[in-house]
Design a protein around this motif. Structure first.
Motif, PDB file in Angstrom:
ATOM      1  N   VAL A  66     -34.686   7.518  15.205  1.00 52.30           N
ATOM      2  CA  VAL A  66     -34.242   7.687  16.588  1.00 52.30           C
ATOM      3  C   VAL A  66     -32.822   8.257  16.604  1.00 52.30           C
ATOM      4  O   VAL A  66     -32.512   9.143  17.410  1.00 52.30           O
ATOM      5  CB  VAL A  66     -34.333   6.353  17.365  1.00 52.30           C
ATOM      6  CG1 VAL A  66     -33.645   6.449  18.712  1.00 52.30           C
ATOM      7  CG2 VAL A  66     -35.788   5.929  17.542  1.00 52.30           C
ATOM      8  N   GLU A  67     -31.975   7.767  15.713  1.00 52.67           N
ATOM      9  CA  GLU A  67     -30.609   8.288  15.638  1.00 52.67           C
ATOM     10  C   GLU A  67     -30.604   9.769  15.285  1.00 52.67           C
ATOM     11  O   GLU A  67     -29.826  10.548  15.837  1.00 52.67           O
ATOM     12  CB  GLU A  67     -29.769   7.491  14.633  1.00 52.67           C
ATOM     13  CG  GLU A  67     -29.344   6.133  15.143  1.00 52.67           C
ATOM     14  CD  GLU A  67     -28.652   6.193  16.510  1.00 52.67           C
ATOM     15  OE1 GLU A  67     -27.742   7.033  16.708  1.00 52.67           O
ATOM     16  OE2 GLU A  67     -29.040   5.413  17.396  1.00 52.67           O
ATOM     17  N   ARG A  68     -31.459  10.166  14.373  1.00 53.22           N
ATOM     18  CA  ARG A  68     -31.560  11.586  14.016  1.00 53.22           C
ATOM     19  C   ARG A  68     -32.055  12.403  15.212  1.00 53.22           C
ATOM     20  O   ARG A  68     -31.599  13.528  15.418  1.00 53.22           O
ATOM     21  CB  ARG A  68     -32.478  11.769  12.811  1.00 53.22           C
ATOM     22  CG  ARG A  68     -31.832  11.277  11.512  1.00 53.22           C
ATOM     23  CD  ARG A  68     -32.701  11.409  10.269  1.00 53.22           C
ATOM     24  NE  ARG A  68     -33.548  12.578  10.225  1.00 53.22           N
ATOM     25  CZ  ARG A  68     -34.789  12.571   9.718  1.00 53.22           C
ATOM     26  NH1 ARG A  68     -35.306  11.469   9.213  1.00 53.22           N
ATOM     27  NH2 ARG A  68     -35.504  13.685   9.706  1.00 53.22           N
ATOM     28  N   CYS A  69     -32.971  11.827  16.001  1.00 56.20           N
ATOM     29  CA  CYS A  69     -33.443  12.510  17.205  1.00 56.20           C
ATOM     30  C   CYS A  69     -32.303  12.687  18.200  1.00 56.20           C
ATOM     31  O   CYS A  69     -32.194  13.737  18.851  1.00 56.20           O
ATOM     32  CB  CYS A  69     -34.574  11.727  17.873  1.00 56.20           C
ATOM     33  SG  CYS A  69     -36.134  11.791  16.986  1.00 56.20           S
ATOM     34  N   ARG A  70     -31.463  11.676  18.322  1.00 55.24           N
ATOM     35  CA  ARG A  70     -30.308  11.770  19.230  1.00 55.24           C
ATOM     36  C   ARG A  70     -29.398  12.932  18.855  1.00 55.24           C
ATOM     37  O   ARG A  70     -28.730  13.498  19.709  1.00 55.24           O
ATOM     38  CB  ARG A  70     -29.516  10.467  19.209  1.00 55.24           C
ATOM     39  CG  ARG A  70     -30.128   9.385  20.043  1.00 55.24           C
ATOM     40  CD  ARG A  70     -29.191   8.210  20.207  1.00 55.24           C
ATOM     41  NE  ARG A  70     -29.777   7.281  21.142  1.00 55.24           N
ATOM     42  CZ  ARG A  70     -29.864   5.980  20.959  1.00 55.24           C
ATOM     43  NH1 ARG A  70     -29.353   5.436  19.868  1.00 55.24           N
ATOM     44  NH2 ARG A  70     -30.431   5.212  21.859  1.00 55.24           N
ATOM     45  N   LEU A  71     -29.360  13.247  17.573  1.00 58.51           N
ATOM     46  CA  LEU A  71     -28.526  14.340  17.089  1.00 58.51           C
ATOM     47  C   LEU A  71     -29.234  15.699  17.189  1.00 58.51           C
ATOM     48  O   LEU A  71     -28.703  16.713  16.742  1.00 58.51           O
ATOM     49  CB  LEU A  71     -28.104  14.076  15.640  1.00 58.51           C
ATOM     50  CG  LEU A  71     -27.260  12.813  15.418  1.00 58.51           C
ATOM     51  CD1 LEU A  71     -27.069  12.551  13.942  1.00 58.51           C
ATOM     52  CD2 LEU A  71     -25.919  12.952  16.134  1.00 58.51           C
ATOM     53  N   GLY A  72     -30.466  15.687  17.740  1.00 56.97           N
ATOM     54  CA  GLY A  72     -31.194  16.934  17.941  1.00 56.97           C
ATOM     55  C   GLY A  72     -32.013  17.393  16.747  1.00 56.97           C
ATOM     56  O   GLY A  72     -32.441  18.548  16.706  1.00 56.97           O
ATOM     57  N   ASP A  73     -32.253  16.514  15.802  1.00 59.39           N
ATOM     58  CA  ASP A  73     -33.019  16.856  14.597  1.00 59.39           C
ATOM     59  C   ASP A  73     -34.492  17.048  14.976  1.00 59.39           C
ATOM     60  O   ASP A  73     -35.194  16.099  15.318  1.00 59.39           O
ATOM     61  CB  ASP A  73     -32.859  15.727  13.567  1.00 59.39           C
ATOM     62  CG  ASP A  73     -33.551  16.011  12.250  1.00 59.39           C
ATOM     63  OD1 ASP A  73     -34.524  16.796  12.214  1.00 59.39           O
ATOM     64  OD2 ASP A  73     -33.139  15.410  11.243  1.00 59.39           O
TER      65      ASP A  73
END
Length: 189
Positions: free
Chosen positions: A14-21
């Motif tokens: 989820v954190e990686r998704c927040r960064l646009g990954d």
């Protein structure tokens, strides 16, 4: 008694998704899409609408990921989005709960036990018939039945989601069960 902290196993993703990954988004989609599609299909009763709701839900989730606080699992947060969008889809179709005066209470209930000794093919056939019967229910019945029985919401939560009273939720659920039994009998169960 020792207290345990809740940790979502998807937190790093989820954190990686927040960064646009984009790869992280694809992995989240892969993990949750089937379950979320099924939840939407149970509510909308329409394959194409459920597909649309699924796509809209993931787009909203990724766009609004900043509002996810982590106080529940990511899956339950996402499921709430899917359920709300599914209900909105029905509202756009002008969801009308079946009026309380519409009586399906006349169906006699057969109390015989027909579950003993069924082979897997027979069980599969019966499950398919039940799925089709659920899809034949009027929208209001199907939504309340799905939210209560399949999604695990209680009547107070359903009332809040659908903007109805708790007693309406309970009566819709009761009538949905009776109508489902009636449909199942018509289909040979």
């Amino acid at each position: 008694m020792e207290a345990f902290a809740y940790t979502d196993i998807n937190a790093p993703l989820v954190e990686r998704c927040r960064l646009g990954d984009r790869r992280a988004q694809a992995e989240i989609y892969k993990r949750y899409s089937k379950a979320m599609f099924n939840a939407s299909l149970r509510i909308t009763g329409d394959f194409a609408e459920a597909e649309d709701v699924l796509q809209e839900s993931f787009l909203s989730a990724f766009r609004e990921l900043h509002s996810y606080k982590g106080d529940s699992s990511f899956g339950s947060w996402l499921k709430r989005i899917v359920i709300n969008k599914s209900i909105n889809c029905l509202r756009n179709r002008r969801l009308h709960l079946v009026p309380l005066a519409d009586q399906h209470d006349n169906a006699a209930i057969d109390h015989d036990d027909h579950s003993g000794g069924l082979d897997p093919e027979d069980l599969s056939w019966r499950a398919d018939v039940v799925r089709r019967c659920v899809q034949e229910l009027p929208d209001g019945y199907r939504v309340v039945l799905s939210l209560y029985l399949l999604e695990g919401y209680d009547h107070a939560e359903i009332a809040s989601i659908l903007h109805i009273t708790e007693s309406t939720s309970k009566s819709q659920y009761s009538r949905a069960r009776k109508k489902l039994l009636e449909l199942a009998r018509q289909h040979g169960l």
